[in-house]
Scaffold this active site. Structure first.
Site, short mmCIF file in Angstrom:
data_model
loop_
_atom_site.label_atom_id
_atom_site.label_comp_id
_atom_site.label_asym_id
_atom_site.label_seq_id
_atom_site.Cartn_x
_atom_site.Cartn_y
_atom_site.Cartn_z
N ALA A 11 0.85 -1.18 0.00
CA ALA A 11 0.00 0.00 0.00
C ALA A 11 0.88 1.23 0.00
O ALA A 11 2.10 1.13 0.17
CB ALA A 11 -0.90 0.02 1.23
N GLU B 216 -0.19 2.75 6.99
CA GLU B 216 -0.30 3.86 6.03
C GLU B 216 -0.91 5.09 6.69
O GLU B 216 -0.50 6.22 6.44
CB GLU B 216 -1.11 3.45 4.80
CG GLU B 216 -0.63 2.19 4.09
CD GLU B 216 0.84 2.17 3.75
OE1 GLU B 216 1.44 3.24 3.60
OE2 GLU B 216 1.42 1.05 3.67
N HIS C 61 1.63 6.96 8.72
CA HIS C 61 2.58 7.73 7.90
C HIS C 61 2.14 9.19 7.77
O HIS C 61 2.96 10.04 7.44
CB HIS C 61 2.67 7.14 6.48
CG HIS C 61 3.76 6.13 6.30
ND1 HIS C 61 5.03 6.30 6.78
CD2 HIS C 61 3.78 4.94 5.63
CE1 HIS C 61 5.78 5.26 6.43
NE2 HIS C 61 5.05 4.41 5.74
N1 B3K Z 1 5.96 3.78 1.45
C1 B3K Z 1 5.41 2.69 0.68
C2 B3K Z 1 6.45 1.89 -0.02
C3 B3K Z 1 6.76 2.37 -1.36
C4 B3K Z 1 7.67 1.39 -2.08
C5 B3K Z 1 8.15 1.93 -3.35
N2 B3K Z 1 8.96 0.99 -4.10
C6 B3K Z 1 4.59 1.77 1.51
C7 B3K Z 1 4.88 1.79 2.94
O1 B3K Z 1 5.91 1.40 3.41
O2 B3K Z 1 4.05 2.26 3.66
ZN ZN Z 2 5.63 2.51 5.22
#
Ligand code: B3K
Ligand code: ZN
Length: 881
Positions: A272, A308, A311
């Site tokens: 995700a 997510e 984040h």
């Molecule tokens: N930040 C994204 C990961 C993206 C990967 C790109 N190759 C998902 C996560 O770690 O939340």
């Molecule tokens: Zn992440």
């Protein structure tokens, strides 16, 4: 991008970091989504970065080779070809004023984008994936995380085909256009780097809910999916609301926009993505329904939704200065989601699962050719560094900080970090500095965890001085050379310790508590405990207080004692693991020497006791009774003897099964309740214990138990029980029964893509002979789609990573198969190709013949031409030296 065979992709170093020459104030994007092409117009307001010393530096924009540049103008004046130059993946514009607006029109073809990076199509729906460097496949931009700005996005598309058009932030305008088109405009009030940009256009439906934040703000929550999946969104919505509340309570973090959206897409390279206000999810991480989703699937949805969402602060409001700092957001956010899941479910079970992953896969990464520190010092392709080291070990590093500082001070540190750096792009040093400032401690030695690769080894011995009632722990740490780093300095290792008296009671330690965190900082160090009345049995590294390999000369009796008495749940489980590992390692030696295998009774007796202890958490019982996996035994081995590992594990399982079958049968029936499915921790625990019992029963090979499994398969009202029975039957020697259940399962679930993936996975992991041929046949099955990463993972990755007998067939057929697949995927989807390589990269750990076969396949891939940077990097590191 694909490199010509002769041109070596360049290495990018952390030490070469330079601030951007220009800053972005505002980015206005306009997308015209069509079937044959998409036109993207970007208008970006740039100004020179006052923090950048040289005033002469040109504007350097990143742009993928697939971008067709149609127009470039500065403050309304169209540039001619002499005004700029395209250098590889960059567009360089010299002689610029201090501030200006650059307009750029590019033409792209999302419908032909098989790499699934940038703007692409998933099942007819437009969607994006911009982290890490996908935005440069949309327009020319300073595609780096330290360039943050405000975005406004206008999307125009056919109204019937794409009734839903989404981007980050708030919907501010929209309307109909000629020719059956409509348009919308989204504004994101928070500055962000390009990697957090997202766009979705499709025929989607949604479920909706509301959340009231701690300050009383109303947030609209929407989760979008295809109409057929609308009944599978409730669990994600509940998880989202729980995450929002948890982050307020535990970290004081409130959501900041008025709307939060999640979109489910079926074609996605990973799990995700946390795009601001518009998370895009692999269907596998958001859809959940008792009929189609197993318990671990529910837990994954809960964990990824939380991850997510978290984040939004750890990643979006405070982001990374450069991609070397990836663990700043990933390690911290994994730690946050792990604690959330621990609070929602069984804390100890969550810890066991996480440590199991770390010890099998991350330790193997540390010991392999792609070894790197949590903050890598260099890379060729950043996509290769979304690793277990950056994520899982990065999480352990944050956990150690909390262990060292204590929960309260850690919270002060995280508050300081968020306050100090809100709206900034920062480094892991900034994170540790906030913790240091909040605690008043010097954390410089601790920072070695970010800069040194490898898994430290910790040997401990105990010495009891009866006369002075004194117990001393002597500790020694070392860290073996890694592929990227030869020598290491001693780490600061927090070792959480308890001491047990012979009755199993906890002895009060120096400060009166029963667990003390010792801080090992030197290569050799001793720790003394006073007033210890009897010789204790130490419980070491409680709750796995540091990501290290621990050695202590426990006897089998002591391990059984710890299994029964340790107040630390993690260490009770770990004692069982150590006991089993010790016994199985001995048997592996016997197997190799051609000696008859005999299982000493200690393990069976210990398992029997655990089974009869009614007071234990059922999920814990299931964990304790799960033998160390082949992957873990492989990681521990000096040289991996696949046949010995597989045969010994099977022998031990069958011997335990034969000895304890009546007990397992009782456990099975006791936990086989007729009840409505619920994914709560207690129900999950019951099902996991029941299905573990069924697995042991099936291991006896008896027809009676096959019938029990068949009955479960026929009668199950939930996917957990159905899939458990399916797997056991398919992986058994009952081949006729296997084909019957496989066929019936497929007939029933062929229209549920995620269930079909499970069906593929069960066959891919089937250890019986001929699995490769069956996998190859499945590549041609209508259910398979070689462009869908979920299907590739379910079939190819599962076969190569989990079916050790068939993948490592001594004729080399498994290796050849994988190499053939990678050669095709290298151009189609480099990220997936590079991930699939992992099993072959471990070639040095296998005996000579297999090792040579594996290496030959790596070499074959390396001369197949036109290697992507992703595959090139992994291959060259694997073959180096
Ligand atoms: N930040 C994204 C990961 C993206 C990967 C790109 N190759 C998902 C996560 O770690 O939340
Ligand atoms: Zn992440």
């Amino acid at each position: 991008m694909n490199q010509p065979a002769t041109e070596q992709p360049s290495v990018i170093y952390l030490k070469d970091y330079e601030a951007p020459a220009f800053l972005v104030e505002q980015t206005d994007l306009r997308f015209e989504l069509e079937e044959e092409q998409t036109l993207v117009r970007s208008q970006v307001r740039y100004s020179r970065n006052p923090g950048c010393v040289s005033r002469q530096r040109p504007l350097v924009l990143d742009g993928h080779e697939s971008l067709e540049l149609q127009r470039l103008s500065i403050d309304g004046e169209v540039l001619s070809a002499q005004d700029y130059r395209r250098e590889g993946e960059q567009l360089v514009i010299p002689d610029l004023p201090d501030s200006f607006t650059l307009e750029c029109v590019t033409r792209i073809e999302p419908q032909n984008n098989t790499a699934l990076e940038g703007l692409y199509k998933s099942d007819g729906m437009f969607c994006t994936q911009c982290e890490a460097e996908g935005f440069r496949r949309i327009t020319f931009y300073q595609d780096r995380p330290d360039v943050m700005g405000l975005f406004e996005t206008t999307i125009v598309a056919d109204k019937q085909r794409y009734p839903v058009l989404l981007s980050n932030g708030n919907l501010v305008d929209g309307g109909d256009e000629e020719g059956g088109k409509h348009w919308v405009r989204w504004q994101d009030p928070f500055p962000k780097p390009a990697y957090l940009f997202a766009l979705v256009g499709g025929d989607l439906e949604y479920v909706e809910d509301r959340y009231t934040t701690c300050s009383g703000r109303q947030i609209a929550l929407k989760i979008f999916a295809e109409a057929k999946d609308l009944d599978k969104l409730e669990y994600a919505m509940t998880s989202l609301k729980q995450s929002m509340q948890w982050d307020e309570q535990v970290y004081g973090r409130e959501y900041d926009l008025d709307i939060f959206m999640i979109v489910a897409v079926d074609f996605f390279n990973m799990g995700a993505m946390e795009n601001k206000g518009l998370n895009i999810f692999n269907t596998s991480c958001v859809l959940a329904h008792p009929k189609t989703t197993v318990d671990t699937g529910f837990q994954r949805v809960e964990g990824v939704v939380a991850h997510e969402y978290f984040h939004n602060w750890s990643g979006n409001r405070v982001t990374c200065r450069d991609w070397f700092q990836l663990s700043l957001k990933e390690g911290f956010t994994v730690f946050r989601d792990a604690e959330f899941s621990a609070d929602m479910n069984s804390r100890t079970v969550k810890r066991i699962e996480d440590v199991t992953l770390l010890r099998t896969a991350q330790f193997a990464e540390d010991a392999g050719p792609m070894a790197h520190p949590v903050r890598p010092a260099s890379f060729i392709e950043i996509s290769n560094f979304y690793t277990l080291t950056v994520y899982e070990k990065g999480c352990e590093v944050v956990r150690m900080l909390r262990t060292l500082l204590g929960a309260e001070t850690f919270r002060k540190g995280s508050d300081l970090y968020f306050d100090r750096h809100d709206g900034q792009a920062v480094t892991t040093d900034d994170f540790v500095q906030a913790m240091a400032d909040a605690s008043g401690r010097d954390m410089s030695r601790f920072k070695l965890w970010y800069s040194q690769s490898g898994t430290p080894q910790l040997s401990i011995s105990g010495e009891y001085d009866a006369e002075h009632q004194r117990y001393t722990l002597h500790m020694h740490q070392s860290c073996p050379a890694s592929a990227d780093m030869a020598t290491k300095q001693p780490f600061l290792i927090p070792v959480a310790v308890g001491l047990l008296d012979p009755q199993g009671g906890e002895i009060p330690l120096n400060d009166g508590a029963t667990t003390e965190v010792l801080e090992l900082i030197a290569a050799e160090q001793s720790f003394v405990f006073e007033n210890i009345p009897v010789e204790p049995i130490p419980s070491l590294l409680r709750d796995f207080s540091a990501p290290v390999k621990l050695q202590f000369p426990y006897s089998s009796e002591q391990l059984v004692f710890l299994m029964q008495h340790d107040s630390d749940g993690f260490n009770r489980w770990d004692a069982a693991q150590q006991l089993a590992v010790g016994i199985m390692s001995g048997l592996i030696g016997d197997y190799q020497q051609g000696r008859e295998l005999r299982l000493e009774p200690a393990l069976i007796r210990a398992y029997e006791q655990v089974l009869s202890n009614q007071g234990l958490d059922k999920a814990m019982v299931a964990k304790v009774l799960t033998l160390p996996t082949e992957a873990y035994l492989s990681e521990l081995a000096e040289e991996i003897d696949v046949d010995a590992i597989y045969s010994v594990r099977r022998f031990v399982r069958e011997t335990i099964a034969a000895a304890l079958a009546p007990v397992f049968l009782q456990v099975y029936h006791d936990n086989n309740l007729v009840e409505e499915y619920s994914p709560d921790a207690a129900s999950v625990a019951r099902r996991s214990l029941k299905n573990l019992a069924l697995a042991y029963l099936m291991a006896t090979g008896k027809e009676d138990y096959l019938m029990l499994a068949q009955q479960q398969f026929d009668e199950a009202d939930n996917m957990t029980d159905s899939q458990a029975a399916l797997t056991l039957i398919v992986h058994s020697e009952h081949r006729q029964a296997a084909s019957v259940v496989l066929e019936s399962f497929y007939q029933r679930w062929q229209n549920e893509s995620l269930v079909v993936n499970q069906w593929l996975g069960v066959q891919a992991s089937d250890p019986t002979a001929g699995a490769l041929m069956r996998v190859q046949a499945l590549l041609e099955h209508p259910a398979y789609d070689s462009t869908n990463p979920n299907k590739i993972r379910a079939l190819i990755a599962v076969f190569c990573a989990q079916n050790i007998l068939n993948f490592h067939n001594s004729d080399g057929s498994g290796y050849r198969f994988l190499a053939d697949q990678i050669i095709v995927l290298n151009t189609q989807n480099p990220q997936i190709a590079s991930r699939l390589l992992t099993p072959l990269t471990r070639w040095r750990k296998y005996p000579a013949e297999r090792s040579a076969l594996m290496k030959a396949e790596l070499e074959r891939i390396s001369v197949s031409g036109n290697l992507s940077r992703d595959v090139f990097e992994v291959l060259s590191k694997s073959l180096a030296g």
